[in-house]
Design a protein around this motif. Structure first.
Motif, mmCIF file in Angstrom:
data_model
loop_
_atom_site.group_PDB
_atom_site.id
_atom_site.type_symbol
_atom_site.label_atom_id
_atom_site.label_comp_id
_atom_site.label_asym_id
_atom_site.label_seq_id
_atom_site.Cartn_x
_atom_site.Cartn_y
_atom_site.Cartn_z
ATOM 1 N N ARG A 88 -15.228 -1.036 37.950
ATOM 2 C CA ARG A 88 -15.785 -2.509 37.992
ATOM 3 C C ARG A 88 -15.132 -3.240 38.832
ATOM 4 O O ARG A 88 -15.672 -4.361 39.546
ATOM 5 N N ILE A 89 -13.929 -3.428 38.580
ATOM 6 C CA ILE A 89 -13.078 -4.403 39.022
ATOM 7 C C ILE A 89 -12.334 -4.021 40.226
ATOM 8 O O ILE A 89 -11.501 -4.642 40.695
ATOM 9 N N SER A 90 -12.601 -2.892 40.803
ATOM 10 C CA SER A 90 -11.912 -2.473 41.986
ATOM 11 C C SER A 90 -12.763 -3.075 43.192
ATOM 12 O O SER A 90 -13.893 -3.336 43.069
ATOM 13 N N ASP A 91 -12.050 -3.320 44.190
ATOM 14 C CA ASP A 91 -12.691 -3.536 45.447
ATOM 15 C C ASP A 91 -12.840 -2.291 46.363
ATOM 16 O O ASP A 91 -13.123 -2.648 47.689
ATOM 17 N N ARG A 92 -12.416 -1.037 45.929
ATOM 18 C CA ARG A 92 -12.594 -0.004 46.873
ATOM 19 C C ARG A 92 -13.957 0.358 47.333
ATOM 20 O O ARG A 92 -14.740 0.374 46.534
ATOM 21 N N THR A 93 -13.915 0.427 48.595
ATOM 22 C CA THR A 93 -15.263 1.214 49.210
ATOM 23 C C THR A 93 -14.977 2.403 49.865
ATOM 24 O O THR A 93 -13.911 2.564 50.257
ATOM 25 N N ILE A 94 -16.138 3.099 50.123
ATOM 26 C CA ILE A 94 -15.780 4.315 51.061
ATOM 27 C C ILE A 94 -16.081 3.895 52.447
ATOM 28 O O ILE A 94 -16.772 3.092 52.985
ATOM 29 N N THR A 95 -14.871 4.183 53.096
ATOM 30 C CA THR A 95 -14.947 3.788 54.631
ATOM 31 C C THR A 95 -15.238 5.283 55.187
ATOM 32 O O THR A 95 -14.564 6.090 55.398
ATOM 33 N N ALA A 96 -16.480 5.307 55.456
ATOM 34 C CA ALA A 96 -17.120 6.563 56.064
ATOM 35 C C ALA A 96 -16.814 6.682 57.517
ATOM 36 O O ALA A 96 -16.374 6.003 58.203
#
Lengths: 326, 326
Positions: free
Chosen positions: A318-326
């Motif tokens: 929820r608090i992460s700003d991680r996204t998948i960099t595909a």
């Protein structure tokens, strides 16, 4: 499609618990699988991937709706790298590329932290912390662990050892700790610490006490027995509980004196003792806390029990700003 | 026009120090004015405004180039509101709307914090902290204060009392503190604490010692005298310094055990004692620190002296996201 769901994974040595919840933390599905630690724990991560993919299928939940996966794990977590090492109860001897494998297998971003930090976040978000941004969590189990939350985020420190409240030294030159130091909080407030205190106190006590009789008799003592006897009014057991409350209150105060949180939340197996322990922690906290924090920091019991890990894992996502960099 | 300059203001009871520096912390101009505490300190904020406006004119520095103003102040700061109360050495009895007045008078955004926090940020950014994101600062003066920096930001806590390291209890039932508690670090490691220890130790010592002779003679003792005598080999003075080093090392270790910083930086007047104190702090830190932090946390002396406040004030503006909403 709006992203509105979180997945929390609480990885333990015997079971892996999963929960799918809303962004507000309402659990919608939960399930668990056995942890297969065979073959150096090499099945664990693939099992997690399969279980998530399978359940998303089962519930016909589109991956586009998932904000991310959060996971709490035993062992030492490298937050930057998303790796875990030294998780002995998982049979993970070598460093595991947990994030890489789970992200590749699910196509979803994974945020990883250690299990004590995850539980801390769980209690902060949905438990006794009332979603306040500054919360300290202390968990009393076989050892003493914890997590510190400041401005809604975990304090990790420079090498990930932030929140090691169990190794605050509360009694210089006190009991020898497994860490090599003396007088760590863990030696007085963990389940084994409580038993150690009971045995120690029994030796120096000559009065009437069921606890003393049990120790002298060589009966197996547990922290639960000590607290139960204290509730029954056993003098020696109460002396032990006084001492545990003293050390926990003292440590809670010193942590609060420097961090000034809204709550210190006490969880873990030993905290099941409840009010008899909490009241004494509070008394000692009041004694040792600086005036600026004495009136604003509440000492509370944890509220989520075994679910703290899954809630906290979801909160990591929820608090992460991680996204998948595909 | 690119914003590339910071203004740091270090507000003290006798002088107000100003510095204009680059975003990287190279000081380009510095000046100071006397603090006029007359009329309940009502001239202070207007003086600050005038001095900034005047000097920007003087140096023909366009306000468009200023990222912002940062200021460290005595008293209790309300970070949200930008107000200060209880700054007795400024004669500020009522709550002061410092931010509102300075922003209105300069047209520049102001970020405010207390002086110990500002000094901590200064040492973290441009001093002994080497701009690392996790730094603990302890300042030893008349009292003991400090600041805790995590992920490059100050830890404020729920009511702004974060970083009150001087009121960690290092000796349960020890010396009575001005805060009402007993055994606070401040009572052992401040200038007055060192003198208190010296008087206390002199009473129980019968051997040969210049320090003892001075105490017995009723001479005025300062912490500097104690450290100077210790350097000359005076036995009793060395016992006192040992004890100061013990408490500071113990407190540094317990702070580091939970926060795991890259450095604990010790500043303030008492730290001028230098190596004779630092070595003993390090020895005790090593003894009480948990293994995960023992090898990564350095114990260091502050490097910026009186400039720490101005650097840190500028750093407040540097890391702030405050803008003027005209």
């Amino acid at each position: 499609m709006a992203k509105d769901k979180l997945i929390g994974v609480d990885l333990g040595g015997t079971t892996i618990k999963f929960a799918i919840m809303t962004a507000e933390g309402e659990i919608q599905q939960k399930w668990s699988v056995k942890t297969n630690i065979l073959d150096e724990g090499s099945h664990i991560v693939p099992d997690i991937v399969d279980s998530i993919n399978h359940h998303l299928d089962l519930y016909q939940l589109d991956k586009e709706r998932i904000i991310g996966i959060g996971m709490g794990t035993p062992g030492t977590v490298n937050i930057e790298e998303g790796t875990v090492k030294g998780a002995f109860n998982l049979n993970w001897k070598e460093t595991q590329n947990v994030r890489e494998q789970i992200e590749a297998g699910t196509g979803l971003p994974l945020t990883l932290d250690n299990d004590a930090n995850a539980a801390a976040l769980g209690e902060q978000w949905r438990g006794a912390g009332n979603n306040a941004p500054e919360v300290v969590f202390i968990t009393l189990g076989t050892g003493v662990g914890g997590g510190l939350i400041n401005e809604g985020k975990l304090i990790h420190g420079v090498s990930g050892a932030g929140g090691e409240v169990g190794h605050m030294v509360v009694e210089p030159d006190g009991y020898l700790c497994t860490c090599g130091n003396r007088g760590c909080l863990e030696q007085y407030a963990s389940a084994t610490g409580v038993v150690h205190l009971a045995q120690d106190f029994a030796e120096g006590y000559a009065g009437n006490s069921k606890l003393k009789a049990m120790v002298d008799n060589g009966d197996e003592i547990t922290s639960k027995i000590v607290f139960d006897l204290a509730k029954e009014g056993d003098f020696l057991a109460n002396e032990v509980v006084d001492k545990v409350g003293y050390y926990l209150g003292y440590a809670s105060a010193n942590i609060s004196n420097i961090l000034n949180p809204s709550a210190v939340v006490i969880g873990g197996g030993v905290s099941a003792a409840g009010k008899i322990l909490l009241d004494r922690v509070k008394t000692n906290f009041q004694k040792f806390a600086f005036k600026s924090t004495r009136d604003v920091t509440e000492i509370k019991l944890a509220e989520l029990g075994n679910d703290a890990g899954a809630y906290g894992a979801a909160s990591l996502a929820r608090i992460s700003d991680r996204t998948i960099t595909a």
